[in-house]
Write an enzyme that holds these catalytic residues in place. Structure first.
Site, PDB file in Angstrom:
ATOM      1  CG  ASP A   1      -1.901   1.134   1.270  1.00  0.00           C
ATOM      2  OD1 ASP A   1      -2.707   1.204   0.335  1.00  0.00           O
ATOM      3  OD2 ASP A   1      -1.868   1.955   2.211  1.00  0.00           O
TER       4      ASP A   1
ATOM      5  CD  GLU B   1      -2.367   2.733  -3.496  1.00  0.00           C
ATOM      6  OE1 GLU B   1      -3.314   3.507  -3.627  1.00  0.00           O
ATOM      7  OE2 GLU B   1      -1.704   2.669  -2.442  1.00  0.00           O
TER       8      GLU B   1
END
Ligand code: CA
Length: 501
Positions: A231, A261
């Site tokens: 993340d 991400e």
């Protein structure tokens, strides 16, 4: 070799009733039979929001729904034991689990500390806008409910670069702690985008780096997960994850398929991150998502020849995870940029049947988003089954018309009757002459999304394929259509009890 395909198994607004892990366990055989090779599960650790936390407001990485913290033992998704059973069920069915790893921030500290800090401007974090001040910061994490089990590490302000709340002054700002600098190799948005929210971990602090490695070994041992989804990469020192993944791969002896991400529509930001990390992971193709978003909001006037321009899958396909939407892009979420319903079949036909990149299917498109009254994308299961059964062989592209574009797959000998012809249009429909494969001559190809459309393949292996306006057509060999329909129906039947619309 089987095509790879990823499922993002959750969306933002799932019920907080604690049944999610059990649903994943129940649906695991269906995930496997439709051809998913990886399933991305949501963050499993206890968040500051207790049962309402989607998982990104990380409180305690060691609490996977086991300790009475933040008003609950279980998480939004269930208990630790249920989580471990879900992971095992997925992997027992031959599918990798991608565990969602959230390191950038921690939230919901147990105690405050008096900390010396300065304020930096929100839109330019390189600009200091205050003198030294003493703030009361929520930065001490003692985890009283866990009482040191698994790991005695206590987090305090020395582990963080800064935070955004002064409890004493009841003021919101971007506070950088004395003696700390924002990590320098991060996104340059807002001058320096190290700080996102909560208590921002200091990735230049050796004890933080060591603690995250220690946790990773514990977590991967416990869960057996064979992949990770990382993340908020643009807010974390760019060189951190190469080091962390190397350590985790060496320790576990597993490949640890890793997807990051990095949220930026500029493909150069994505390739820069890959370069810095020597391609040790893949990235979601955010650039392609925004091409889809622009095309779908251009009222049929997008130049479809340019759809793949400056996308990761175009310039670095081996490290590109193609996707249409995710939990952040759905309505009312932080990165809202949801692709409208009419364009979804177009986008999915393109990413699922293509030889380039690995596609990731979003839960909200597959099973719907109940809270927003967004229905599942019709026949998405057929498009997935077509990838698993028919989308093989070399790809020939026909991206040379402003409205009607497409590609064919030639099929492969290991997959009899495989091969597809994909045609999409954002404007008026049309017809294209496309080459499939000489071996297919005389065979009938039928559009899996509208069975009224069929084509007889010519002597030379080509065909004249039609697509209706503003839609997608995916043609497969007639017997293959039956197989695809069977596989899609079995998937819908198998998952319906667990993820009903
Ligand atoms: Ca950060």
């Amino acid at each position: 070799m089987k095509n790879r395909m990823i499922l993002q198994s959750f969306e933002w607004y799932l019920s907080n009733d604690g049944t999610f892990w059990k649903r994943v366990e129940g649906a695991a055989p269906s995930f496997s039979s439709i051809g998913f090779t990886s399933v991305w599960l949501p963050p499993a650790f206890k968040g500051a929001g207790g049962i309402n936390d989607v998982g990104y407001g990380v409180y305690d990485l060691y609490d996977l729904g086991e300790f009475d913290q933040k008003g609950t033992i279980r998480t939004k998704y269930g208990t630790k034991d249920e989580y471990l059973r879900a992971v095992k069920a997925v992997e027992d069915n031959g599918v990798r689990v991608l565990a969602d790893i959230v390191f950038n921030q921690k939230m919901g500290a147990d105690e405050t500390e008096e900390v010396q800090a300065v304020e930096d401007a929100g839109n330019n974090r390189n600009e200091q806008i205050s003198g030294d001040e003493t703030i009361t910061a929520w930065t001490k994490f003692t985890f009283p409910g866990r009482k040191g089990k698994y790991d005695p590490f206590i987090w305090d302000h020395t582990c963080f670069d800064g935070t955004d709340w002064d409890e004493k002054g009841h003021r919101n700002s971007i506070y950088r702690f004395d003696g700390k600098n924002w990590d320098c190799d991060v996104s340059t948005e807002n001058g320096n985008y190290d700080y996102l929210m909560g208590c921002d971990l200091d990735f230049q602090e050796p004890k933080v780096v060591e603690e995250l490695k220690k946790w990773g070994r514990w977590y991967l041992d416990l869960t057996g997960a064979d992949g990770v989804r990382l993340d908020a990469l643009k807010h974390i020192r760019f060189t951190f994850f190469e080091e962390w993944l190397k350590d985790m791969r060496a320790y576990t002896g597993r490949d640890l398929f890793a997807i990051g991400e990095y949220w930026n529509p500029d493909v150069n930001a994505l390739t820069h991150y890959l370069d810095v990390n020597h391609n040790c992971l893949s990235l979601f193709d955010a650039a392609l998502h925004f091409r889809f978003y622009n095309a779908s909001n251009s009222g049929g006037y997008f130049d479809m020849r340019t759809l793949y321009d400056s996308t990761l899958v175009q310039v670095r396909e081996d490290n590109a995870i193609t996707f249409v939407d995710n939990h952040d892009t759905e309505p009312q979420q932080a990165l809202q940029s949801f692709i409208p319903a009419w364009f979804k079949p177009i986008a999915y036909a393109l990413i699922l049947e293509s030889a380039h990149g690995i596609p990731c299917v979003f839960y909200g498109d597959l099973f719907g988003i109940r809270q927003e009254n967004i229905a599942p994308v019709k026949d998405l299961a057929r498009l997935m089954a077509a990838r698993t059964l028919a989308a093989y062989g070399s790809e020939t592209d026909y991206f040379d018309h402003e409205d009607v574009v497409g590609f064919t797959r030639s099929g492969s000998t290991e997959n009899p009757d495989s091969g597809v012809a994909v045609l999409v249009s954002d404007g008026p429909g049309g017809c294209r002459h496309m080459m499939v494969n000489e071996a297919m001559k005389g065979k009938q190809f039928i559009n899996i999304l509208d069975e009224n459309l069929s084509v007889c393949i010519n002597e030379d292996g080509s065909g004249d394929f039609t697509v209706n306006g503003g839609s997608a057509a995916v043609y497969v060999e007639a017997h293959m259509l039956d197989e695809i329909k069977k596989m899609a129906a079995a998937f819908e039947q198998g998952t319906q009890p667990y993820f009903p619309w």
